[in-house]
Write an enzyme that holds these catalytic residues in place. Structure first.
Site, mmCIF file in Angstrom:
data_model
loop_
_atom_site.group_PDB
_atom_site.id
_atom_site.type_symbol
_atom_site.label_atom_id
_atom_site.label_comp_id
_atom_site.label_asym_id
_atom_site.label_seq_id
_atom_site.Cartn_x
_atom_site.Cartn_y
_atom_site.Cartn_z
ATOM 1 N N LYS A 178 0.855 -1.188 0.000
ATOM 2 C CA LYS A 178 0.000 0.000 0.000
ATOM 3 C C LYS A 178 0.892 1.239 0.000
ATOM 4 C CE LYS A 178 -2.511 3.294 2.444
ATOM 5 N NZ LYS A 178 -1.866 4.322 1.604
ATOM 6 N N THR A 233 5.329 8.176 13.636
ATOM 7 C CA THR A 233 5.350 7.433 14.906
ATOM 8 C C THR A 233 3.928 7.142 15.402
ATOM 9 O OG1 THR A 233 7.539 8.231 15.482
ATOM 10 C CG2 THR A 233 6.133 7.596 17.317
ATOM 11 N N GLU A 253 9.460 1.468 10.881
ATOM 12 C CA GLU A 253 10.467 2.517 10.645
ATOM 13 C C GLU A 253 9.752 3.847 10.759
ATOM 14 O OE1 GLU A 253 13.592 1.901 10.197
ATOM 15 O OE2 GLU A 253 13.470 -0.260 9.926
ATOM 16 N N CYS A 287 13.464 10.883 6.351
ATOM 17 C CA CYS A 287 13.448 10.579 7.792
ATOM 18 C C CYS A 287 14.813 10.764 8.432
ATOM 19 C CB CYS A 287 12.951 9.167 8.021
ATOM 20 S SG CYS A 287 13.888 7.956 7.094
ATOM 21 N N GLU A 390 9.084 16.332 15.519
ATOM 22 C CA GLU A 390 9.488 16.201 14.112
ATOM 23 C C GLU A 390 8.706 17.208 13.263
ATOM 24 O OE1 GLU A 390 8.210 12.673 11.924
ATOM 25 O OE2 GLU A 390 10.206 12.537 11.037
HETATM 26 P P1 NDP Z 1 2.004 8.249 7.757
HETATM 27 O O1 NDP Z 1 2.287 7.492 8.991
HETATM 28 O O2 NDP Z 1 0.909 9.230 7.775
HETATM 29 O O3 NDP Z 1 1.667 7.233 6.556
HETATM 30 C C1 NDP Z 1 2.519 6.200 6.130
HETATM 31 C C2 NDP Z 1 1.681 5.151 5.388
HETATM 32 O O4 NDP Z 1 0.797 4.503 6.309
HETATM 33 C C3 NDP Z 1 0.782 5.754 4.313
HETATM 34 O O5 NDP Z 1 0.690 4.851 3.226
HETATM 35 C C4 NDP Z 1 -0.530 5.896 5.063
HETATM 36 O O6 NDP Z 1 -1.653 6.020 4.237
HETATM 37 C C5 NDP Z 1 -0.544 4.615 5.865
HETATM 38 N N1 NDP Z 1 -1.457 4.633 7.015
HETATM 39 C C6 NDP Z 1 -2.025 5.710 7.637
HETATM 40 N N2 NDP Z 1 -2.824 5.306 8.664
HETATM 41 C C7 NDP Z 1 -2.747 3.951 8.709
HETATM 42 C C8 NDP Z 1 -3.316 2.942 9.563
HETATM 43 N N3 NDP Z 1 -4.128 3.235 10.584
HETATM 44 N N4 NDP Z 1 -3.009 1.652 9.322
HETATM 45 C C9 NDP Z 1 -2.164 1.321 8.336
HETATM 46 N N5 NDP Z 1 -1.604 2.222 7.475
HETATM 47 C C10 NDP Z 1 -1.874 3.518 7.671
HETATM 48 O O7 NDP Z 1 3.384 8.909 7.332
HETATM 49 P P2 NDP Z 1 3.636 9.909 6.131
HETATM 50 O O8 NDP Z 1 3.171 9.292 4.855
HETATM 51 O O9 NDP Z 1 3.135 11.246 6.521
HETATM 52 O O10 NDP Z 1 5.259 9.907 6.080
HETATM 53 C C11 NDP Z 1 6.025 10.753 6.848
HETATM 54 C C12 NDP Z 1 6.529 10.045 8.095
HETATM 55 O O11 NDP Z 1 7.281 8.904 7.739
HETATM 56 C C13 NDP Z 1 7.482 10.913 8.888
HETATM 57 O O12 NDP Z 1 7.183 10.815 10.273
HETATM 58 C C14 NDP Z 1 8.845 10.307 8.631
HETATM 59 O O13 NDP Z 1 9.790 10.521 9.636
HETATM 60 C C15 NDP Z 1 8.489 8.861 8.475
HETATM 61 N N6 NDP Z 1 9.521 8.153 7.732
HETATM 62 C C16 NDP Z 1 10.332 7.268 8.395
HETATM 63 C C17 NDP Z 1 11.353 6.617 7.740
HETATM 64 C C18 NDP Z 1 12.225 5.617 8.452
HETATM 65 O O14 NDP Z 1 12.869 4.815 7.781
HETATM 66 N N7 NDP Z 1 12.291 5.602 9.774
HETATM 67 C C19 NDP Z 1 11.627 6.875 6.314
HETATM 68 C C20 NDP Z 1 10.706 7.792 5.710
HETATM 69 C C21 NDP Z 1 9.684 8.409 6.414
HETATM 70 P P3 NDP Z 1 -2.189 7.524 3.926
HETATM 71 O O15 NDP Z 1 -1.155 8.109 3.023
HETATM 72 O O16 NDP Z 1 -3.485 7.335 3.295
HETATM 73 O O17 NDP Z 1 -2.290 8.229 5.254
#
Ligand code: NDP
Length: 488
Positions: A178, A233, A253, A287, A390
């Site tokens: 997804k 997070t 992650e 990130c 963040e």
């Molecule tokens: P989100 O947590 O909002 O979303 C990540 C993914 O999870 C999206 O595909 C999202 O869908 C989906 N999602 C949202 N809610 C749920 C749920 N309840 N159950 C399952 N899946 C769900 O993060 P962002 O897309 O805003 O990305 C930014 C974040 O990612 C930042 O905090 C960044 O630090 C972190 N990040 C961490 C990395 C690492 O390796 N540690 C690397 C890159 C980013 P939808 O888009 O529809 O909300």
């Protein structure tokens, strides 16, 4: 993919390229212009259930293939990604706002590299064997776990999606992925390439749509025992609360608030371009980007004058222009979030040393884009909200420190523990500080120097588990310890 670059219709990969059963779509917006460029299906729980059912059905076939057969298909997909590199880079840029050159030269080649790396890794993996002497022998069988749910964010769309599905597929799992609905374009194109590469139907499924429906159902589904997630997070915590009582294996992650530590003996000449990149690459939406720079007070003045000069030279503008360093932020709502973080920083006493607003002169084509200046803040202590939360945008703070223990304590004084970049010429000090900094990844005199064999991930609220290399191969497989007694 059907349509032109202003009318793209994204499809899901569920057995073949299909629309959602919901019949609903979500607009896809180019953040550089603010214009709608297409639509992505708003996937339903039915779509997820169909995709998981197909993945369950395909599992015995795919896991029954030899590692060599699976690797051959992944190599074909990697070759196709390379040969469509420019096209994929353009889509990534239109979708996410990143400079085309960054996508073309770094992220898309790295997506292909992910596939090749794990394809080659499974061809060379050895199993463990323990000699029990006269009693017998023991060996470990590692078998794929079934259907892996791969949930990825919008910041490095294709790179992070392949980072997850490459090891899952290479080890013999089937996948339901997804991507973020904010950036679905390269996932769609790669789905078409996966079919062309000869991945059997059901082995890789891609369901588009929102996290609250598609992501949630994937996590809740009883037939997805393995979940790999990269994102915020808060979302990670929500996933863990569902997955833990179901005894699913999760790799999370999550976010970061990464420090860049500049000691008094740092080679500023060499450090400066790397530090600027570490803060502002992809407009700070990586990130591992540094968001808190800690500089030894002896060097603070010299550091600031060089740093501000380098930041002022960054070009914010059209991501399709090869001269551009920073494109727009990913969406209007994300820019609003980052702008409110800057306003909060000022209200809690921060002073703007650079930026803080929207850039003035932009080319006509991108007047409607979601741009923000690279922003440097000073005068905020470690306890401030700005230094604790963040922001995930082109915003950094600078603080001085007097001794190395203080630098380590400040670097560690957040709930996060993802990455750190440490600058010193003293090797002994580097080892000493690296061992005390609470971060999953510490780069000394560098940033994002990556080797796919090394563990990637964070500690504390930055996540659980590590991806990459051997960690990924183990994550996607279940060990069976087999002991055979000698008779007589
Ligand atoms: P989100 O947590 O909002 O979303 C990540 C993914 O999870 C999206 O595909 C999202 O869908 C989906 N999602 C949202 N809610 C749920 C749920 N309840 N159950 C399952 N899946 C769900 O993060 P962002 O897309 O805003 O990305 C930014 C974040 O990612 C930042 O905090 C960044 O630090 C972190 N990040 C961490 C990395 C690492 O390796 N540690 C690397 C890159 C980013 P939808 O888009 O529809 O909300």
């Amino acid at each position: 993919m059907s349509g032109t670059e202003t009318d793209i219709t994204v499809r899901q990969l569920i057995g073949g390229m299909v629309d959602s059963t919901s019949g609903e779509t979500i607009p896809v917006v180019d953040p550089a212009t603010g214009d709608r460029v297409g639509v992505v299906p708003k996937g339903s729980t039915d779509d997820v259930d169909r995709a998981v059912a197909l993945a369950v059905e395909a599992f015995p076939i795919w896991s029954g293939c030899s590692a060599h057969e699976r690797a051959a298909v992944l190599h074909r997909l990697a070759d196709l990604i390379d040969s469509h590199g420019d096209e994929l880079a353009r889509l990534e840029s239109i979708d996410q706002g990143k400079p085309f050159s960054l996508a073309r030269d770094l992220e898309i080649p790295r997506a292909a590299a992910n596939l090749r790396f794990f394809a080659d890794a499974v061809r060379q993996t050895q199993s463990e064997f323990f000699d029990l002497g006269t009693q017998g022998l023991n060996y470990t069988l590692r078998r794929p776990r079934g259907v892996a749910a791969c949930i990825s964010p919008w910041n490095l769309p294709l790179y992070l999606m392949t980072w997850k599905f490459a090891p899952a597929l290479a080890t013999g799992n089937t996948v339901v992925a997804k991507p973020s609905e904010v950036t679905p374009l390269t996932a769609h194109h790669v789905a078409e390439l996966a079919v062309e590469a000869g991945l059997p139907p059901g082995v890789l499924n891609i369901v588009h749509g929102v996290g609250d429906i598609v992501g949630r159902r994937l996590v809740e589904h009883p037939k997805t025992p393995t979940i790999t997630f990269t994102g915020g997070t808060g979302t990670g915590a929500a996933i863990a609360s569902v997955a833990a009582p179901m005894f699913k294996r999760t790799s999370l992650e999550l976010g970061g608030k990464n420090a860049i530590v500049v000691c008094e003996d740092a080679d500023l000449e060499a450090a400066m371009p790397v530090i600027v990149r570490a803060c502002f690459q992809n407009s700070g939406q990586i990130c591992t980007c540094g968001s808190r720079i800690l500089v030894h007070r002896e060097r603070l003045k010299g550091f600031m004058s060089r740093f501000l000069e380098s930041v002022a030279a960054l070009k914010v503008g059209d991501p399709l222009d090869p001269e551009t360093d920073l494109g727009p932020l990913v969406s209007e709502s994300h820019r609003a979030t980052v702008e409110s973080a800057i306003a909060r920083a000022v209200s809690e006493g921060g002073t703007l040393a650079h930026g803080g607003g929207r850039p003035g002169a932009l080319p006509d084509r991108v007047q409607g884009g979601f741009f923000l200046e690279p922003t440097v803040l000073m005068g905020l202590d470690q306890g401030s909200d700005t230094n604790q939360h963040e922001i995930f945008g082109p915003v950094v703070t600078v603080q001085g420190f007097d001794h190395h223990g203080e630098a380590v304590a400040r670097a560690n004084a957040t709930r996060y523990g993802l990455a750190c970049s440490l600058w010193t010429r003293d090797l002994e000090r580097a080892h000493r500080m690296a061992a005390r900094i609470d971060a999953g990844m510490i780069w000394v005199n560098s940033w994002m120097l990556r080797d796919l064999r090394t563990p990637f991930g964070g500690m504390k609220d930055s996540g659980v588990g590590r991806e990459g290399g051997e960690d990924a191969l183990r994550f996607f497989t279940e060990p069976r310890s087999v002991t055979i007694a000698h008779r007589g």
